[in-house]
Motif scaffolding. Structure first.
Motif, PDB file in Angstrom:
ATOM      1  N   THR A  68      17.275  33.525  50.804  1.00  0.00           N
ATOM      2  CA  THR A  68      17.552  34.855  50.273  1.00  0.00           C
ATOM      3  C   THR A  68      18.704  34.759  49.274  1.00  0.00           C
ATOM      4  O   THR A  68      19.266  33.690  49.037  1.00  0.00           O
ATOM      5  N   VAL A  69      19.083  35.913  48.729  1.00  0.00           N
ATOM      6  CA  VAL A  69      20.188  35.967  47.778  1.00  0.00           C
ATOM      7  C   VAL A  69      21.511  35.574  48.444  1.00  0.00           C
ATOM      8  O   VAL A  69      22.490  35.296  47.753  1.00  0.00           O
ATOM      9  N   ASP A  70      21.537  35.531  49.781  1.00  0.00           N
ATOM     10  CA  ASP A  70      22.749  35.098  50.492  1.00  0.00           C
ATOM     11  C   ASP A  70      23.241  33.749  49.979  1.00  0.00           C
ATOM     12  O   ASP A  70      24.451  33.505  49.891  1.00  0.00           O
ATOM     13  N   GLU A  71      22.314  32.856  49.653  1.00  0.00           N
ATOM     14  CA  GLU A  71      22.701  31.521  49.206  1.00  0.00           C
ATOM     15  C   GLU A  71      23.503  31.583  47.909  1.00  0.00           C
ATOM     16  O   GLU A  71      24.500  30.887  47.742  1.00  0.00           O
ATOM     17  N   ALA A  72      23.071  32.446  46.993  1.00  0.00           N
ATOM     18  CA  ALA A  72      23.801  32.603  45.731  1.00  0.00           C
ATOM     19  C   ALA A  72      25.157  33.260  45.958  1.00  0.00           C
ATOM     20  O   ALA A  72      26.156  32.899  45.328  1.00  0.00           O
ATOM     21  N   VAL A  73      25.201  34.232  46.887  1.00  0.00           N
ATOM     22  CA  VAL A  73      26.459  34.915  47.207  1.00  0.00           C
ATOM     23  C   VAL A  73      27.477  33.929  47.750  1.00  0.00           C
ATOM     24  O   VAL A  73      28.651  33.920  47.349  1.00  0.00           O
ATOM     25  N   VAL A  74      27.041  33.077  48.666  1.00  0.00           N
ATOM     26  CA  VAL A  74      27.932  32.088  49.272  1.00  0.00           C
ATOM     27  C   VAL A  74      28.405  31.078  48.231  1.00  0.00           C
ATOM     28  O   VAL A  74      29.590  30.738  48.157  1.00  0.00           O
ATOM     29  N   ALA A  75      27.479  30.583  47.422  1.00  0.00           N
ATOM     30  CA  ALA A  75      27.847  29.603  46.399  1.00  0.00           C
ATOM     31  C   ALA A  75      28.842  30.189  45.406  1.00  0.00           C
ATOM     32  O   ALA A  75      29.805  29.532  44.999  1.00  0.00           O
ATOM     33  N   GLN A  76      28.634  31.444  44.999  1.00  0.00           N
ATOM     34  CA  GLN A  76      29.515  32.071  44.021  1.00  0.00           C
ATOM     35  C   GLN A  76      30.938  32.202  44.550  1.00  0.00           C
ATOM     36  O   GLN A  76      31.904  31.864  43.866  1.00  0.00           O
ATOM     37  N   ALA A  77      31.072  32.658  45.785  1.00  0.00           N
ATOM     38  CA  ALA A  77      32.404  32.929  46.331  1.00  0.00           C
ATOM     39  C   ALA A  77      33.102  31.677  46.848  1.00  0.00           C
ATOM     40  O   ALA A  77      34.309  31.502  46.640  1.00  0.00           O
ATOM     41  N   LEU A  78      32.356  30.799  47.520  1.00  0.00           N
ATOM     42  CA  LEU A  78      32.989  29.704  48.246  1.00  0.00           C
ATOM     43  C   LEU A  78      32.835  28.339  47.592  1.00  0.00           C
ATOM     44  O   LEU A  78      33.624  27.439  47.874  1.00  0.00           O
ATOM     45  N   LYS A  79      31.843  28.177  46.753  1.00  0.00           N
ATOM     46  CA  LYS A  79      31.663  26.886  46.078  1.00  0.00           C
ATOM     47  C   LYS A  79      32.197  26.926  44.655  1.00  0.00           C
ATOM     48  O   LYS A  79      32.972  26.062  44.244  1.00  0.00           O
ATOM     49  N   VAL A  80      31.813  27.951  43.909  1.00  0.00           N
ATOM     50  CA  VAL A  80      32.265  28.083  42.521  1.00  0.00           C
ATOM     51  C   VAL A  80      33.673  28.667  42.448  1.00  0.00           C
ATOM     52  O   VAL A  80      34.425  28.378  41.522  1.00  0.00           O
ATOM     53  N   GLY A  81      34.045  29.465  43.427  1.00  0.00           N
ATOM     54  CA  GLY A  81      35.352  30.121  43.389  1.00  0.00           C
ATOM     55  C   GLY A  81      35.414  31.204  42.326  1.00  0.00           C
ATOM     56  O   GLY A  81      36.415  31.352  41.626  1.00  0.00           O
ATOM     57  N   ALA A  82      34.335  31.987  42.224  1.00  0.00           N
ATOM     58  CA  ALA A  82      34.225  32.964  41.141  1.00  0.00           C
ATOM     59  C   ALA A  82      35.275  34.062  41.218  1.00  0.00           C
ATOM     60  O   ALA A  82      35.560  34.711  40.213  1.00  0.00           O
ATOM     61  N   PHE A  83      35.850  34.297  42.390  1.00  0.00           N
ATOM     62  CA  PHE A  83      36.831  35.381  42.543  1.00  0.00           C
ATOM     63  C   PHE A  83      38.267  34.866  42.624  1.00  0.00           C
ATOM     64  O   PHE A  83      39.174  35.595  43.039  1.00  0.00           O
ATOM     65  N   ASP A  84      38.476  33.635  42.213  1.00  0.00           N
ATOM     66  CA  ASP A  84      39.799  33.022  42.278  1.00  0.00           C
ATOM     67  C   ASP A  84      40.639  33.462  41.078  1.00  0.00           C
ATOM     68  O   ASP A  84      40.484  32.947  39.974  1.00  0.00           O
ATOM     69  N   VAL A  85      41.546  34.415  41.281  1.00  0.00           N
ATOM     70  CA  VAL A  85      42.369  34.915  40.174  1.00  0.00           C
ATOM     71  C   VAL A  85      43.388  33.877  39.713  1.00  0.00           C
ATOM     72  O   VAL A  85      43.902  33.964  38.587  1.00  0.00           O
ATOM     73  N   GLU A  86      43.684  32.900  40.545  1.00  0.00           N
ATOM     74  CA  GLU A  86      44.709  31.916  40.193  1.00  0.00           C
ATOM     75  C   GLU A  86      44.289  31.041  39.022  1.00  0.00           C
ATOM     76  O   GLU A  86      45.123  30.476  38.313  1.00  0.00           O
ATOM     77  N   ARG A  87      42.992  30.936  38.774  1.00  0.00           N
ATOM     78  CA  ARG A  87      42.530  30.092  37.669  1.00  0.00           C
ATOM     79  C   ARG A  87      42.658  30.779  36.314  1.00  0.00           C
ATOM     80  O   ARG A  87      42.486  30.134  35.272  1.00  0.00           O
ATOM     81  N   LEU A  88      42.960  32.077  36.316  1.00  0.00           N
ATOM     82  CA  LEU A  88      43.162  32.793  35.066  1.00  0.00           C
ATOM     83  C   LEU A  88      44.514  32.417  34.459  1.00  0.00           C
ATOM     84  O   LEU A  88      45.420  31.969  35.156  1.00  0.00           O
ATOM     85  N   ARG A  89      44.682  32.634  33.159  1.00  0.00           N
ATOM     86  CA  ARG A  89      45.953  32.318  32.510  1.00  0.00           C
ATOM     87  C   ARG A  89      47.102  33.128  33.087  1.00  0.00           C
ATOM     88  O   ARG A  89      48.247  32.681  33.092  1.00  0.00           O
ATOM     89  N   ARG A  90      46.797  34.312  33.565  1.00  0.00           N
ATOM     90  CA  ARG A  90      47.815  35.143  34.208  1.00  0.00           C
ATOM     91  C   ARG A  90      47.812  34.966  35.719  1.00  0.00           C
ATOM     92  O   ARG A  90      48.436  35.746  36.451  1.00  0.00           O
ATOM     93  N   GLY A  91      47.104  33.936  36.185  1.00  0.00           N
ATOM     94  CA  GLY A  91      47.005  33.705  37.615  1.00  0.00           C
ATOM     95  C   GLY A  91      48.353  33.470  38.275  1.00  0.00           C
ATOM     96  O   GLY A  91      48.615  33.965  39.375  1.00  0.00           O
ATOM     97  N   GLY A  92      49.235  32.721  37.593  1.00  0.00           N
ATOM     98  CA  GLY A  92      50.561  32.466  38.146  1.00  0.00           C
ATOM     99  C   GLY A  92      51.348  33.744  38.353  1.00  0.00           C
ATOM    100  O   GLY A  92      52.102  33.893  39.324  1.00  0.00           O
ATOM    101  N   GLU A  93      51.163  34.689  37.445  1.00  0.00           N
ATOM    102  CA  GLU A  93      51.835  35.985  37.551  1.00  0.00           C
ATOM    103  C   GLU A  93      51.342  36.749  38.776  1.00  0.00           C
ATOM    104  O   GLU A  93      52.133  37.391  39.496  1.00  0.00           O
TER     105      GLU A  93
END
Length: 263
Positions: A68-93
Motif C-alpha cells: 500500500t501507500v504506507d511503504e512510500a510514507v515510511v520511506a519518505q519520512a524515515l529513509k529519505v528524511g523528507a521532513f528533516d529541517v536541519e538539512r535546510l540552510r536555515r536548519g542550524g537556526e
C-alpha cells in the motif's frame, strides 16, 4: 460528546537517540488482514508487515500495510528524511531555536496534522527528543497503526482532521490549530506539518501561521491536477514575511523574523 482535544493521551517514555532506517524494511511480513487495497487497478489483500527501526543499540518495530501507500510514507519520512529541517540552510537556526525553547522550560510543540500511520511523528520524536508531539489522523485504520507505532513515545494522538475552526458535530471531529496552541500553554509552537489539500485550514482563522516558526506542507497538485490544491496556502503564506523552500515534494515555510524562544 467529548471535545477532540480532551482525547489526548499522556506521553510515554522515549530514548534520546537518532534513528537509522533499516533498508530491509520490506522483509518481515507478520501476517495478513482480511481487508483489501486497490493497487494499480487491482484489489489485493492487505498484508500486515513490520520493519525494524534501529535506534542506537535499540530496535523498535514499526507496523505498516505491505503493498500500500504506507511503504512510500515510511520511506519518505524515515529513509529519505523528507521532513528533516536541519538539512535546510536555515536548519542550524531552527535547531538553535529548539534548544532555546527547551532551556526556557516551555518545550517546543510539533504538530503533525497529517500523521497517517506515524512515520513522521516517530521521526520528530527522535530528531527533537525534548519536544512535545501532537499527531492528528482522521482515518480509523491509519489511526490504529499510528497508536501502535508511537506507543511509549511522547506523542499525543487524536483521531480528528485539522481545520480553521474546531467542531465536534461531525463523524470526523475537526480541530483548529489555534485551539491546539491555546490548549498547550506550557509549550511553544515550533513545527506544523500538514497536507496541502487541507484547504479548510486556511478558510477562516490564520493567525496561527505567524506563530509557527516552521511549516511543512506536503504538496499534492501533481496528484490532483487541475484542482489548484495549493492555491489557498500560497495566497496566505505569501502575505507573511516568510521564506519558502521546496525540497523532497515538501514546501518549507520559515518565519523570517528573529526566531526567539519565549522567556
Amino acid at each position: 460528546m467529548a471535545r477532540p482535544l480532551d482525547q489526548f493521551a499522556a506521553p510515554g517514555r522515549y530514548v534520546q537517540r537518532a534513528p537509522r532506517f533499516d533498508s530491509n524494511y520490506r522483509i518481515g511480513v507478520s501476517g495478513a488482514r482480511g481487508d483489501c487495497n486497490r493497487l494499480n487497478g487491482r484489489l489485493n489483500p492487505v498484508v500486515a508487515a513490520t520493519l525494524n527501526l534501529t535506534l542506537g543499540a535499540i530496535s523498535r518495530p514499526f507496523a505498516y500495510r505491505k503493498g500500500t501507500v504506507d511503504e512510500a510514507v515510511v520511506a519518505q519520512a524515515l529513509k529519505v528524511g523528507a521532513f528533516d529541517v536541519e538539512r535546510l540552510r536555515r536548519g542550524g537556526e531552527l535547531v538553535a531555536l529548539y534548544e532555546r525553547m527547551v532551556a526556557s522550560g516551555r518545550p517546543p510543540l510539533v504538530v503533525d496534522t497529517a500523521a497517517n500511520i506515524g512515520a513522521a511523528a516517530v521521526f520528530f520524536t527522535y530528531k527533537f527528543p525534548n519536544a512535545r508531539i501532537i499527531a492528528l489522523e482522521p482515518d480509523s485504520a491509519k489511526f490504529e497503526l499510528l497508536i501502535a507505532n508511537t506507543a511509549g513515545l511522547p506523542v499525543q494522538c487524536i483521531q480528528a482532521t485539522v481545520a480553521s475552526e474546531g467542531a465536534v458535530d461531525r463523524a470526523a471531529p475537526r480541530v483548529a490549530v489555534g485551539d491546539i496552541y491555546d490548549r498547550s500553554p506550557d509549550t511553544q509552537p515550533f513545527i506544523l506539518k500538514f497536507d496541502i489539500e487541507a484547504d479548510d485550514l486556511f478558510a477562516l482563522n490564520t493567525e496561527w501561521l505567524q506563530r509557527t516558526p516552521a511549516l511543512i506542507a506536503s504538496l499534492s497538485d501533481y496528484l490532483v491536477p487541475g484542482t489548484a490544491a495549493s492555491r489557498r496556502f500560497i495566497k496566505y503564506t505569501t502575505g507573511w514575511d516568510r521564506d519558502l523552500i521546496y525540497a523532497e515534494d515538501n514546501l518549507f515555510s520559515l518565519r523570517r523574523t528573529p526566531m526567539r524562544a519565549a522567556a
